[in-house]
Design an enzyme around this catalytic site. Structure first.
Site, PDB file in Angstrom:
ATOM      1  N   ASP A  47       0.783  -1.252   0.000  1.00 62.23           N
ATOM      2  CA  ASP A  47       0.000   0.000   0.000  1.00 62.23           C
ATOM      3  C   ASP A  47       0.814   1.301   0.000  1.00 62.23           C
ATOM      4  OD1 ASP A  47      -1.985  -1.884   0.263  1.00 62.23           O
ATOM      5  OD2 ASP A  47      -2.925  -1.018   2.037  1.00 62.23           O
ATOM      6  N   ASP A  85      -4.545  -0.911  -1.977  1.00 61.05           N
ATOM      7  CA  ASP A  85      -5.861  -0.768  -1.356  1.00 61.05           C
ATOM      8  C   ASP A  85      -6.777  -0.203  -2.446  1.00 61.05           C
ATOM      9  OD1 ASP A  85      -7.002  -1.289   1.150  1.00 61.05           O
ATOM     10  OD2 ASP A  85      -6.914   0.811   1.787  1.00 61.05           O
ATOM     11  N   HIS A  87     -10.732   0.585  -2.952  1.00 57.30           N
ATOM     12  CA  HIS A  87     -12.088   0.582  -2.399  1.00 57.30           C
ATOM     13  C   HIS A  87     -13.136   1.138  -3.360  1.00 57.30           C
ATOM     14  CE1 HIS A  87     -10.542  -0.591   1.444  1.00 57.30           C
ATOM     15  NE2 HIS A  87      -9.898   0.530   1.671  1.00 57.30           N
ATOM     16  N   HIS A  91     -17.331   2.702   0.436  1.00 53.48           N
ATOM     17  CA  HIS A  91     -16.890   1.475   1.108  1.00 53.48           C
ATOM     18  C   HIS A  91     -17.281   1.457   2.587  1.00 53.48           C
ATOM     19  CE1 HIS A  91     -13.908  -1.554   2.566  1.00 53.48           C
ATOM     20  NE2 HIS A  91     -14.302  -2.131   1.457  1.00 53.48           N
ATOM     21  N   HIS A 120     -10.520   6.889   1.298  1.00 52.63           N
ATOM     22  CA  HIS A 120      -9.157   6.731   0.779  1.00 52.63           C
ATOM     23  C   HIS A 120      -9.122   5.646  -0.291  1.00 52.63           C
ATOM     24  CE1 HIS A 120      -9.476   3.588   3.858  1.00 52.63           C
ATOM     25  NE2 HIS A 120      -8.567   2.930   3.154  1.00 52.63           N
ATOM     26  N   LYS A 145      -6.880  -5.112  -3.033  1.00 44.63           N
ATOM     27  CA  LYS A 145      -7.636  -5.634  -1.884  1.00 44.63           C
ATOM     28  C   LYS A 145      -8.593  -4.564  -1.383  1.00 44.63           C
ATOM     29  CE  LYS A 145      -3.923  -4.328   1.265  1.00 44.63           C
ATOM     30  NZ  LYS A 145      -4.660  -3.306   2.018  1.00 44.63           N
ATOM     31  N   CYS A 190      -2.069  -2.708   7.675  1.00 41.97           N
ATOM     32  CA  CYS A 190      -1.942  -3.600   6.526  1.00 41.97           C
ATOM     33  C   CYS A 190      -0.640  -4.408   6.534  1.00 41.97           C
ATOM     34  CB  CYS A 190      -2.114  -2.801   5.236  1.00 41.97           C
ATOM     35  SG  CYS A 190      -3.791  -2.128   5.130  1.00 41.97           S
TER      36      CYS A 190
HETATM   37 ZN   LIG Z   1      -8.403   0.874   3.070  1.00 39.73          ZN
END
Ligand SMILES: [Zn+2]
Length: 242
Positions: A47, A85, A87, A91, A120, A145, A190
């Site tokens: 990330d 990441d 989303h 989310h 984010h 993810k 993470c």
């Molecule tokens: Zn996130």
């Protein structure tokens, strides 16, 4: 190569003190027992995305400081996996998706407690891009993810419902990779979840401490290190990698 190996054996026999006298700094470096990643090792870069860098919507303090370290150690790896990441716009992990809730509050979801974050890393936005200064041209896989709207995923292996797999464990297994070196953002979320799930997947796991930075909510970095150590994750510095 053969010459270096003989020299390392000699240095090992002679002891570090003598080695330093005989060979100066070079001798000390050779005797320091560095880890040399081979074809069965992979670097995982977690990330390192614009939203998590200074100026981003969920900035990790000094998050940009990991970039030079990661770029440098990546040269030692033939296998590099990056995570992103990724989303949906509303989310479940975003505070803005829940009436009256603020970022960093905790709520209970079907799968357990969930910290609420500022919006984010929304799919397709500049904030979700991997930092432009990350320079690892050989990186072979980017695993996204957190793309299921109702489930978060700190871990690169297993989503927060602890059931849905990302496929990364299968990928590493098929590639016969048994050791991972985890770096990136953030140490206490993470990175830690990825490292612990990598242990659960049967891998040898190193976390490169100076190639990570944490968010640190109420001591969460110390707790993450506690949990990682208990899971058998080894903490190293970038200087430990040959
Ligand atoms: Zn996130």
């Amino acid at each position: 190569m053969a010459y270096l190996q003989r020299r390392e054996v000699l240095l090992g026999l002679a002891g570090v003190a003598l080695a330093q006298t005989m060979f100066g700094r070079i001798g000390a470096a050779l005797a320091a027992d560095k880890i040399k990643p081979g074809p069965s090792s992979a670097l995982i870069v977690v990330d390192v995305q614009n939203c998590f860098l200074p100026g981003g919507s969920l900035a990790v303090k000094d998050g940009d400081k990991v970039i030079a370290v990661i770029n440098r150690i990546a040269k030692s790896f033939e296998n590099v996996v990056m995570t992103q990441d990724w989303h949906t716009p509303h989310h479940v992990s975003f505070a803005s998706s829940h009436d009256g809730k603020k970022p960093f509050e905790m709520i209970k979801l079907a799968y357990g407690n969930q910290v609420l974050w500022p919006d984010h890393c929304v799919q397709g936005t500049g904030g979700a891009d991997i930092a432009k200064d990350i320079s690892i041209p050989q990186a072979e896989l980017i695993i996204r993810k957190g793309f299921h709207n109702d489930v978060d995923s700190y871990s690169a292996f297993l989503e927060a419902d602890k059931e849905t797999r990302t496929g990364l464990a299968g990928y590493l297994k098929e590639r016969r990779i048994d050791t991972v070196f985890v770096t990136g953002l953030a140490t206490d979320f993470c990175v830690a979840w990825t490292a612990i799930d990598a242990r659960a997947a049967g891998l040898n796991v190193y976390v490169v401490d100076d190639a990570c930075r944490g968010i640190d909510i109420n001591g969460s970095v110390a707790k993450a290190w506690d949990d990682m150590t208990k899971a058998g994750v080894k903490k190293i510095e970038s200087s430990d990698i040959a």
